[in-house]
Design an enzyme around this catalytic site. Structure first.
Site, PDB file in Angstrom:
ATOM      1  N   HIS A  47      45.672 -10.512  28.491  1.00 29.11           N
ATOM      2  CA  HIS A  47      44.755 -11.024  27.545  1.00 29.11           C
ATOM      3  C   HIS A  47      44.712 -10.579  26.351  1.00 29.11           C
ATOM      4  CE1 HIS A  47      40.957 -12.615  26.374  1.00 29.11           C
ATOM      5  NE2 HIS A  47      41.071 -13.496  27.313  1.00 29.11           N
ATOM      6  N   ARG A  68      37.729 -16.337  20.199  1.00 28.31           N
ATOM      7  CA  ARG A  68      38.602 -16.958  19.434  1.00 28.31           C
ATOM      8  C   ARG A  68      38.434 -18.344  19.322  1.00 28.31           C
ATOM      9  NH1 ARG A  68      43.384 -16.304  21.568  1.00 28.31           N
ATOM     10  NH2 ARG A  68      42.484 -15.559  23.523  1.00 28.31           N
TER      11      ARG A  68
END
Ligand SMILES: Cc1cc2nc3c(=O)[nH]c(=O)nc-3n(C[C@H](O)[C@H](O)[C@H](O)COP(=O)(O)OP(=O)(O)OC[C@H]3O[C@@H](n4cnc5c(N)ncnc54)[C@H](O)[C@@H]3O)c2cc1C
Ligand code: FES
Lengths: 582, 240
Positions: free
Chosen positions: A242, A263
């Protein structure tokens, strides 16, 4: 207190190992399909608390909106997985996901966030063509697992908290799985459990890296047990990193994920020079590119000397406005504040972190393995996500396949006979597990200390089997793993078996080493770059040669089998995704 | 905090099954930046005492496995940073629960009481699985839902149970977490079990045993207000 071989025995129809989304869904659905079944859930941690389903932050992908469709979700999943997925498993995932959301809401009592008009809200996640991620704030898993756990209380299901599975036990050498050897943490006592069907759902867990996200008790136990029991494992090289693991100094909190929705909502990634470096790697999608690309880009920035002094890059959400960040990501903001960062107003240091293992035990859409008596569901299983998992497809996998495993178990119990676990095999597993007890515990600096061995493994994996790999490094890693296997076999733990964390650690590291060896071996074998597996010595994706899955089994392999492109082929969807690291 | 600083930690040790007595053990922990109390316990386990027992899972304040009494007050060991605590830092197991070993407590009494309130949601028998249908439509801003939404954040860590003076003197008192759950599920407009489920919480050991001390609110690591749930249940303020 002397340890004796398992005195306690237990007989049941369905024995479920693990209590994350997969284990709990399996238990509840096996019961609902056939309430007369004797069902036992056993878990290394506390039931309802342990595991990663609880840690799910961002949410759950399901094609609920009339403008979305399972076909579209399927396409995103296969594109994200770079065509390595088992397409029948991926199809099961996307076609059951909407029903699972309905089940969770209407039968289990989960409450997801709503849109202003009162219908279920869906948010944006990276790598997806539609905003389909269902969530509860930014801490979705707590609600899902708490409510699943509540439902256990409504059913006659036996629970064994803090009781780890140590080994799967067959009915005879080379026979079917007939139960498992269990170890109660508090008392140090062993239980030999007999079951008509065993469901393995221990959640995999890539904790063999310096930075990793999963809950601390997850140590690849499922992979190790299945491997020792003779199952095929698929695509173990496919390890997801990640991009935004929090950097928290000397705390174990380091590596814990700041969720992807940040994001999705427009947060930027900056290097130490303040550049939005994704512009160089994926100018079109920028920070919303798939995880493999973003994590690798961050890693390459750090390696190129453009990282921060803490060894990471920066996640900046401040331009979204403090109210927006605090309103939509309160859990993330709180987590940052705890270690002194202000997510709403300033950049936060992050590092790529080992997050999810796409590889795992080979299953069919009913969670069956080639081993009669054994079903596998959730992160322990492989094949659903191919070379890269989309955010939001993990909890979906554990719930969808947990339910399927529950139904399959109930169905099989109607016809499966009963077989007693082989006591010779159980005795051998028991003896192996208790060997460390009473041996001197070496200091961390000198000798075979299990914590020091774990640290050495994590370093070797991070450096050599991490975000960018090459043959020389992978060989080095395999050498180190060999040395550490040797060392852990001599490690000791205090003699008293009760609540003995050092002993548990020895058993954990033994399993981590099995998972690490499988990962490094497959990574060395795959001489191309695809999804989360990047080879600097073979930087291109090579569909002509590598549209295959890599399998390993005890005493066999690695070997490959072509991916069955039963629903979607690469040519059919336009240009394949960018694969190579810059 | 400069790396390499030593922080003194006093840990309550106890091994009832071995017939031991409660005692304090003192350790000097190498405290690196941002280390939590849980990190310090791991440091002790890994460097100084391989027999120390405690519980953990997520290390991020999400699972509620690591609640203990830190400097006299309940909290999550993984969520409390050494640099914010007065040294020597004292660490004890949760109160009102049997100790298995050291900081590891037996949570069964806590979960038995949780279970006693029928914490599980009951949906329609013919629950809506039809793909064309939509789970309950609940507009944002629904007043009851807003309260319920905050109360379901409970992570069942047991901190409130340990901090509650009534729990410590009235053994049958269900305690803040269980009663909070009772409210949250009863006030869920989607639940079909009816007010039937409230009988247990208004009986002996239920909401009327609470003295409104409010320790539960003070110690809750995730901002739940069990006292509010108890007050709403007392007033019978669960409307459907
Ligand atoms: C921080 C974080 C955030 C995430 N966010 C998301 C997200 O937003 N969306 C998404 O889709 N996915 C997310 N994921 C991935 C997702 O959590 C997993 O894909 C999924 O929860 C795995 O479920 P599981 O049931 O297989 O395993 P888990 O939920 O991990 O459960 C494993 C269980 O097995 C038990 N266990 C372990 N070893 C043994 C043993 N030897 N014997 C018995 N029991 C054992 C554990 O104690 C635990 O109870 C996230 C993961 C992490 C780590
Ligand atoms: S370890 Fe999960 S809350 Fe502390």
């Amino acid at each position: 207190m002397p340890v004796t071989s398992p005195r306690e025995t237990l007989r049941c129809d369905v024995l479920i190992l693990g209590s994350g989304g997969a284990g709990l869904m399996a238990a509840l659905h096996a019961y609902d399909a056939e309430p007369r079944l004797r069902i036992v859930v056993t878990s290394k941690g506390l039931i309802g608390k342990s595991g990663c389903t609880r840690l799910v932050q961002g949410g759950f992908n399901a094609a609920l909106d009339p403008d979305d469709s399972p076909e579209r979700h399927f396409r995103d999943t296969i594109l994200g997985g770079q065509f390595l997925n088992d397409q029948e498993l991926a199809w099961a995932l996307v076609s059951d996901a909407p029903e699972i959301i309905r089940r969770l809401e209407t039968r289990i009592g989960v409450f997801f966030d709503r849109r202003p008009d009162g219908r279920i809200h869906q948010k944006a996640f990276a790598g997806q063509s539609f905003d389909r991620t269902v969530h509860r704030g930014d801490l979705t898993g707590i609600e899902i697992v708490s409510r699943l756990h509540d439902q256990l209380f409504a059913r006659d299901i036996r629970r064994l908290d803090e009781t780890r599975a140590v080994a799967l036990i067959h009915d005879r050498p080379g026979g079917r799985v007939a139960g498992a050897l269990l170890l109660r943490h508090a008392t140090g006592e062993f239980i030999l459990a007999q079951a008509r069907i065993v469901v393995l759902a221990t959640g995999g867990g890539p904790r063999m890296y310096t930075f990793s996200a999963p809950s601390l008790e997850k140590t690849g136990d499922g992979y190790a047990m299945a491997y020792r029991a003779g199952c095929d494992l698929i695509d173990m090289e496919m390890m997801q990193f990640h991009p935004t693991g929090l950097l928290a100094g000397a705390s174990r909190l380091s590596g814990m994920v700041l969720e992807e929705g940040l994001r999705g909502a427009g947060a930027h990634l900056l290097n130490a020079q303040g550049e939005r470096f994704m512009a160089r790697y994926d100018p079109e999608r920028m920070e919303r590119a798939t995880r493999d690309l973003v994590a690798r880009a961050s890693y390459l920035e750090i390696m190129a000397g453009r990282g921060t002094s803490a060894g990471g890059v920066l996640l900046d959400a401040s331009h979204l406005g403090a109210d927006f960040v605090l309103g939509n990501f309160p859990g993330m903001a709180r987590r940052c504040a705890e270690v002194g960062y202000d997510l709403a107003r300033a950049p936060v240091p992050v590092t790529p972190t080992a997050h999810f293992h796409m590889g795992g035990v080979r299953i069919d859409p009913g969670c069956r393995t080639a081993m009669p008596g054994l079903l596998v569901a959730g992160e322990d299983a492989g094949g659903v996500h191919g070379a890269n998992r989309l955010g939001g497809n993990g909890v979906a996998e554990s719930c969808v396949f947990g339910m399927r495993a529950g139904f399959t178990a109930a169905e099989l119990c109607a016809s499966a006979g009963e077989a007693a676990p082989d006591t010779t095999e159980a005795e051998a597993a028991y003896r192996a597990a208790t060997t460390p007890l009473g041996r001197r515990v070496a200091s961390r600096e000198h000798g075979e200390n299990p914590f020091a061995i774990r640290d050495a493994l994590q370093r070797a994996m991070w450096e050599n089997v991490g975000l960018v790999r090459d043959d020389a490094g992978l060989r080095r890693a395999l050498d180190t793993i060999g040395t550490l296997e040797e060392r852990i076999s001599r490690a000791g733990a205090p003699a008293d078996p009760r609540a003995n964390l050092t002993w548990q650690q020895v058993l954990d590291v033994q399993n981590l080493l099995v998972a690490a060896r499988l990962t490094a071996t497959a990574a060395r074998y795959r001489t191309e770059t695809r999804g989360s597996h990047a080879r600097s010595d073979c930087p291109a994706r090579d569909d002509a040669r590598w549209l295959v899955n890599i399998y390993q089994a005890a005493g066999r392999g690695p070997w490959t089998e072509p991916v069955r492109l039963s629903r979607l082929a690469p040519g059919a969807v336009g240009s394949p995704q960018r694969a190579a690291p810059a | 905090m400069p790396a390499g600083r030593k922080v003194s930690i006093r840990v309550r040790r106890f091994d009832p099954a071995a017939g031991g007595r409660r005692s304090w053990a003192a350790y000097d922990v190498d405290a690196g930046p941002m280390m939590s109390v849980l990190d310090a316990l791991f440091w002790i386990l890994e460097h100084q005492d391989p027999t120390l027992a405690f519980r953990y899972s997520c290390r991020a304040g999400m699972c509620g496995s690591c609640a203990m009494v830190i400097n006299g007050r309940e909290g999550l060991a993984c969520a409390q940073r050494l640099e914010h605590l007065r040294a020597p830092v004292s660490v004890e197991p949760l109160r009102s629960l049997p100790v298995i070993k050291d900081l590891l407590v037996d949570l069964r009494p806590f979960f038995d009481k949780y279970r006693a309130v029928d914490p599980f949601y009951v949906g329609h028998a013919a629950a809506v699985l039809d793909p064309a249908s939509e789970p309950a439509v609940v507009p944002r801003g629904d007043a009851t839902r807003e309260i319920v939404d905050r109360q379901i954040d409970c992570i069942a860590c047991g901190a409130c149970y340990s901090a509650c003076p009534v729990v410590s003197i009235v053994p049958e008192f269900l305690g803040p977490a269980a009663l909070n759950r009772a409210y949250a599920v009863a006030a869920d407009a989607r639940d079909t079990a009816g007010l039937e489920r409230l009988r247990r919480v208004t009986a002996d050991g239920g909401v009327f045993a609470c003295h409104s001390v409010g320790n539960c609110v003070t110690v809750c690591p995730v901002g739940v207000n069990p006292l509010l749930s108890i007050q709403l249940l007392r007033k019978g303020a669960v409307h459907r």
